[in-house]
Structures are given as C-alpha cells and as structure tokens.
Design a protein around this motif. Structure first.
Motif, PDB file in Angstrom:
ATOM      1  N   VAL A  35      10.190 -10.490  -3.007  1.00 40.85           N
ATOM      2  CA  VAL A  35       9.882  -9.583  -3.715  1.00 40.85           C
ATOM      3  C   VAL A  35       9.575  -8.255  -3.943  1.00 40.85           C
ATOM      4  CG1 VAL A  35       8.153 -11.499  -4.190  1.00 40.85           C
ATOM      5  CG2 VAL A  35       7.434 -10.389  -2.508  1.00 40.85           C
ATOM      6  N   LYS A  36       9.853  -7.760  -2.798  1.00 43.03           N
ATOM      7  CA  LYS A  36       9.988  -6.177  -2.455  1.00 43.03           C
ATOM      8  C   LYS A  36      10.490  -5.394  -3.303  1.00 43.03           C
ATOM      9  CE  LYS A  36       9.165  -2.413   0.140  1.00 43.03           C
ATOM     10  NZ  LYS A  36       7.569  -1.828  -0.529  1.00 43.03           N
ATOM     11  N   GLY A  37      10.136  -4.581  -4.743  1.00 43.48           N
ATOM     12  CA  GLY A  37      11.162  -4.051  -5.580  1.00 43.48           C
ATOM     13  C   GLY A  37      11.786  -3.101  -4.753  1.00 43.48           C
ATOM     14  N   LEU A  80       2.614  -8.507  -6.104  1.00 44.83           N
ATOM     15  CA  LEU A  80       3.347  -8.233  -4.711  1.00 44.83           C
ATOM     16  C   LEU A  80       3.591  -7.214  -5.289  1.00 44.83           C
ATOM     17  CD1 LEU A  80       2.363 -11.989  -3.751  1.00 44.83           C
ATOM     18  CD2 LEU A  80       1.135  -9.720  -2.849  1.00 44.83           C
ATOM     19  N   TYR A  81       4.720  -6.932  -5.931  1.00 47.55           N
ATOM     20  CA  TYR A  81       5.948  -6.324  -6.191  1.00 47.55           C
ATOM     21  C   TYR A  81       5.287  -4.845  -5.783  1.00 47.55           C
ATOM     22  CZ  TYR A  81      10.006  -4.136  -7.866  1.00 47.55           C
ATOM     23  OH  TYR A  81      10.704  -3.339  -8.531  1.00 47.55           O
ATOM     24  N   VAL A 117      -2.265  -3.740 -12.612  1.00 45.96           N
ATOM     25  CA  VAL A 117      -2.351  -4.965 -14.234  1.00 45.96           C
ATOM     26  C   VAL A 117      -2.094  -6.285 -13.734  1.00 45.96           C
ATOM     27  CG1 VAL A 117      -2.206  -4.645 -16.232  1.00 45.96           C
ATOM     28  CG2 VAL A 117      -1.887  -2.815 -15.672  1.00 45.96           C
ATOM     29  N   ALA A 118      -1.562  -6.634 -13.240  1.00 45.20           N
ATOM     30  CA  ALA A 118      -0.992  -7.842 -12.860  1.00 45.20           C
ATOM     31  C   ALA A 118      -2.425  -8.930 -11.949  1.00 45.20           C
ATOM     32  CB  ALA A 118       0.252  -8.201 -11.725  1.00 45.20           C
ATOM     33  N   PHE A 119      -3.223  -8.051 -10.758  1.00 44.16           N
ATOM     34  CA  PHE A 119      -3.968  -8.244 -10.121  1.00 44.16           C
ATOM     35  C   PHE A 119      -5.065  -8.572 -10.550  1.00 44.16           C
ATOM     36  CE2 PHE A 119      -7.864  -7.356  -7.420  1.00 44.16           C
ATOM     37  CZ  PHE A 119      -6.752  -8.376  -6.077  1.00 44.16           C
ATOM     38  N   PRO A 164       2.437  -2.171  -1.266  1.00 44.32           N
ATOM     39  CA  PRO A 164       1.738  -2.441   0.428  1.00 44.32           C
ATOM     40  C   PRO A 164       1.348  -3.614   1.624  1.00 44.32           C
ATOM     41  CG  PRO A 164       0.807  -1.039   0.282  1.00 44.32           C
ATOM     42  CD  PRO A 164       1.265  -1.590  -1.184  1.00 44.32           C
ATOM     43  N   LEU A 165       0.886  -5.345   0.405  1.00 46.69           N
ATOM     44  CA  LEU A 165      -0.623  -5.797   1.531  1.00 46.69           C
ATOM     45  C   LEU A 165       1.182  -6.437   2.549  1.00 46.69           C
ATOM     46  CD1 LEU A 165      -2.478  -6.799  -0.823  1.00 46.69           C
ATOM     47  CD2 LEU A 165      -2.601  -5.617   1.150  1.00 46.69           C
ATOM     48  N   LEU A 166       2.372  -7.005   1.743  1.00 44.06           N
ATOM     49  CA  LEU A 166       3.578  -7.481   2.396  1.00 44.06           C
ATOM     50  C   LEU A 166       4.165  -6.781   3.682  1.00 44.06           C
ATOM     51  CD1 LEU A 166       5.474  -8.600  -0.255  1.00 44.06           C
ATOM     52  CD2 LEU A 166       3.808  -9.910   0.721  1.00 44.06           C
TER      53      LEU A 166
END
Length: 510
Positions: A508-510, A457-458, A408-410, A461-463
């Motif tokens: 930023v990773k939850g 980005l939360y 949704v954020a993206f 897996p891109l990070l």
C-alpha cells in the motif's frame, strides 16, 4: 293307330330331338367360342410383358340381411372414426397445453436469469459519480472602460507624429487597444515601459474573465501570464498599479454560476449526460460559446480563470496578495471542480491549478492548512463514489499531494463513522469487526471503506512506524478477500474481493 302313321310320328319325333340336341350342341360351341374370344390370343399369352388376365367377378345376390349387416358395419365405422377424431383433438389440445406450460416455464427461467444478472451487475447501476458544481450564469459586469481614453499608452500614440496618417482618436482608442492585445503588441509595450496602468490592468482582467470573444480572452490571459511570470528574485519585473484580489476571482466564479453548496447531479446521469455532450461540443468549438448562455455550466472563460489562477498562486510566494484562509478555500474550490462531469475535458487544467495552489504554502503553514482543507472537504462531499473521486483526483506524486490525499481520505473515513473513532487503530479495529459474510452487510460501503483506507495509508508513515497498523491492515484485507466467495451475488461483492486480493498481494506504500 295305323302302323304307318305310328312309324311316321316316331321318325318325326326322333328327328326333332336330334335337331334340338344339335342346336344345343351348336349353342354350347358358340358360347365356348365367345369365351375363347374374350380370352387372350395365342400370341398374347406368349407375351411376357402382359399381365395375367383379371379374375372374373362373380355376381352375388344381395339379400335383406346383407343390407342390414352392411348398414350396422358402416355405422360402427363412422362411430369409430368420430372417436378417433375426438381422441386426436384431445391429444392436440393436450399437446398445446404442454407447449404452453413449457413456454411459461421457459419465460419464468429467463426472468430468474435476468433477475440474477441484475443482482450481479447492479453495482454498475450505482457506479456513477457526479455533482452539479455550476448552475445558471449571472449577468457579467460591463466591459467598457471610459478611463481607457486617458491612459498613457493611448495618449502617446495620439500625440505621435505617425498619428497624422493613422488619425487615431479617443473614441477609437478601445478598438485600437483590442488590436494591440490581440496581436501581442500590448505586452511588448508594457515590457518596454515596465509599467501597467490601472485602467489597462482592470480592462484586460475583465476581458479575460468575461469576454465572449475567444481571441480577446485568450490574448488577455496571455498578457497577464506574461506579466506575472517576468520576475526577479524578490519583486515582479513590471510595475503594476492595480492587482486583482481573491474577491475579484471569487466574484467571477459566482458570475459563472458556481454553487458553494453543490448537490448530486442525478438528473444529469439519468438523461445520458446530455449537458456533457453539449459542453464537449463547446470545448471543441469555443467560438460558439456566449457568456450569457441559458444552459447550466460555466462559460469558456473558466479556462482563462484556471490558467490565471495557476500563475497567480505562484506570485503569492513573493507578494502576500491573498490570505492563508483564502488560499485554503481556493484549494477546496479547485478540487470540487473535479466532481462536475461536464468539465472532464478540463481535468488537466484543474490538476495544474491544484498543484500550483498547494505549492504556494510555506512549510510552516502547510500541515495545519492541509488538515483544515481535508476536514472541510469531508463535510462537503457525500459518502459515496464522489468521495472516492475527490481522493483519486489528488493524484500528485510530490510529498504535499500525497499528504493531502491521505488526510482527505482519513477525514472522510472519520466522517463515515460519525466521528465515533478518530485514531488509526480504532478505525482498523472497527473495519476488522465487520462481518462481510452477513447477508445484511452493505458491501458498497465496504468498498468505500476499502478504497479510502488504502489512500489514507498510502505513503503514510504509520505503516513504517507502527507495525501493528500494518498487521491490522493485512488482516482486514484477508477478511475481505477470503470471506467473500466467488458465488456471492451481492452488490459490489466481486469488487471488494478483487480489490482486497490485489492489495493483499502488493504493498500500500506509494
């Protein structure tokens, strides 16, 4: 002259002179005595407490020249006195003018300070979210069901020997069933029989969604939840002749006044959330709520709708009672309910219902449906604090909740950029290229971008898979935290700087 006469005359003259001389001496002595009598006495002169006698005032003969001199002196004193008074008045006027000018300068300084304070706190004036999700309610369907008189449960009671003492008839059958459902006996009878007739199912369903009586709608909701929760491995334990479809639940929302194309509820914000207060009162005293209320917002039946929906979605795993598209639409509806400030007291019910709807998808359906829901929500929600509210409400810690939150954020970010950039690197490059030092830079939008990017980005897996994305994200955070100074009074300058600094220190990773 004869000698004798001359001698007599001489003796008389001498005697007269002597008398005059004596008289003069006596007069002088008398004057001295008077002067001495006017002076202090002997014992008075010796008294140390008595002051010295006042000096004598000498009389002065005033001539015409003296009078003229005194006149001109007095006139000059009057002129001098008037001159002093004029100077004093002029000095007072100048002091008043100085005071007025100082007062004006003081108020101008206050106005400048107030203006600066408004610039500093202007972000609070626009930091509101809220959409009008519900409008005026419609007339609900009738709650009377003539077919209830012929249901098996009622007939079995009337044909029983005990009815001779109770004297139950068909006309009193609905009131009798209301007593059974309110006391919980109807669900027990259905469990024993293992069968729910169509008339009973439809009647209890309408009571749950449209009854204005708190006891009846709550008992009807408990009746349905108990039926749906009693399941075996593959099929429901109780046989149900009629089951509500998604259109029945959607129709109930329309009766409640649900607005598919909702708008920003600015009037509600300006009036101090008057409707929010009235709805809070109704939440505390639900027995005072009528379904046909003229006030905006749904009735108290929305509680039963949410509870039923949470259980209803779990049954879809076992029985396909609604389609995949209807399930996707249901997610949108439940998430949009978070935007109505009047319903903040029901946030926990919204959350439970949302998790239940998300879990009803099978694994091969979820990824495609998640993207569809995200795109649809991005088109319905404006790019302001409402979009942040939508993202923050998807707050589950399970994998599907995180996936939906990121999607949704993206999609909202893509919508903010008018679909000009649709990939991760393109979005981050665009954000890095924004010069936050420029006074024309809209920091409110920058705050929106920052929070959306964080949630996108939360748990993404891109990070992990692309270190370049992680580096670009860190560069964007450094731009926001270092290029905005502490003295920057622009709207949302402090929020952007503080948010970026916080994210830059953590992860930023939850």
């Amino acid at each position: 002259m004869p000698p004798n006469l001359e001698n007599d005359f001489r003796s008389i003259f001498v005697t007269g002179i002597s008398v005059v001389f004596s008289s003069n001496q006596l007069l002088r002595q008398t004057e001295r005595d008077c002067v001495e009598m006017d002076g202090p006495l002997d014992f008075e002169s010796e008294d140390p407490f008595l002051g010295s006698p006042a000096p004598k005032k000498r009389k002065k003969v005033i001539g015409l020249d003296d009078l003229v001199t005194d006149y001109y002196k007095e006139k000059s004193r009057l002129i001098e006195r008037e001159s002093k008074r004029a100077k004093a008045r002029k000095s007072c006027n100048s002091d008043e003018e100085d005071d007025t000018s100082k007062e004006t300068a003081f108020f101008e300084t206050i106005d400048k300070c107030q203006q600066q304070m408004k610039e500093i706190s202007s972000e609070d004036e626009i930091s509101y979210w809220g959409m009008q999700v519900f409008g005026n309610q419609k007339t609900p369907p009738p709650l009377t069901f003539p077919k209830l008189r012929s249901c098996e449960i009622l007939n079995s009671f009337m044909n029983n020997e005990v009815n001779s003492s109770v004297e139950l008839c068909a006309e009193k059958g609905e009131a009798f069933l209301e007593g059974l459902i309110a006391n919980g006996w109807l669900s027990r009878l259905v469990s024993i029989c293992g069968h729910v007739e169509k008339s009973i199912a439809m009647w209890t369903f309408n009571l749950m969604l449209y009854s204005s009586k708190e006891e009846l709608r709550t008992s009807a909701c408990d009746f349905w939840c108990s039926i749906l929760s009693k399941t075996e491995v593959d099929l429901p334990f109780t046989k149900i002749d009629w089951f509500p479809c998604y259109s029945d639940l959607k129709s109930a929302l329309e009766v409640y006044g649900f607005l598919p194309n909702f708008s920003s509820n600015t009037e509600l914000l300006k009036t101090g959330f008057r409707h929010l207060h009235s709805w809070t009162v109704l939440l505390q005293h639900p027995q005072n709520c009528l379904l046909d209320s003229d006030t905006g917002g749904p009735p108290q039946n929305i509680r039963a709708w949410l509870k039923f929906m949470a259980v209803y979605c779990q049954v879809r795993i076992l029985c396909q009672w609604y389609t995949l598209g209807e399930a996707e639409e249901l997610i949108e509806v439940v998430i949009c309910l978070f935007l109505d400030r009047q319903l903040q007291g029901l946030s926990m019910l919204f959350y439970e219902c949302m998790l239940s709807v998300i879990s009803c998808f099978i694994e091969k359906e979820w990824h495609c449906s998640c993207e569809k829901v995200a795109k649809s929500l991005a088109c319905r929600v404006p790019q302001d604090l409402n979009c942040l509210r939508i993202v923050e409400c998807i707050s589950g810690v399970n994998t599907r909740s995180k996936c939906l939150r990121s999607a949704v954020a993206f999609q909202i970010l893509v919508k903010c950029f008018d679909n000009k950039v649709t990939d991760a690197e393109g979005i981050l490059k665009f954000l890095i290229s924004i010069n936050v030092k420029d006074r024309s830079c809209d920091l409110f939008k920058m705050y929106i971008y920052l929070v959306l990017t964080e949630n996108w980005l939360y748990s993404n897996p891109l990070l992990e898979d692309k270190p370049v994305i992680n580096e670009m994200w860190g560069l964007y955070l450094r731009n926001c935290s270092c290029q905005i100074t502490n003295t920057d009074l622009r709207t949302y300058a402090s929020k952007v700087r503080n948010k970026a600094s916080y994210l830059l220190q953590g992860t930023v990773k939850g």
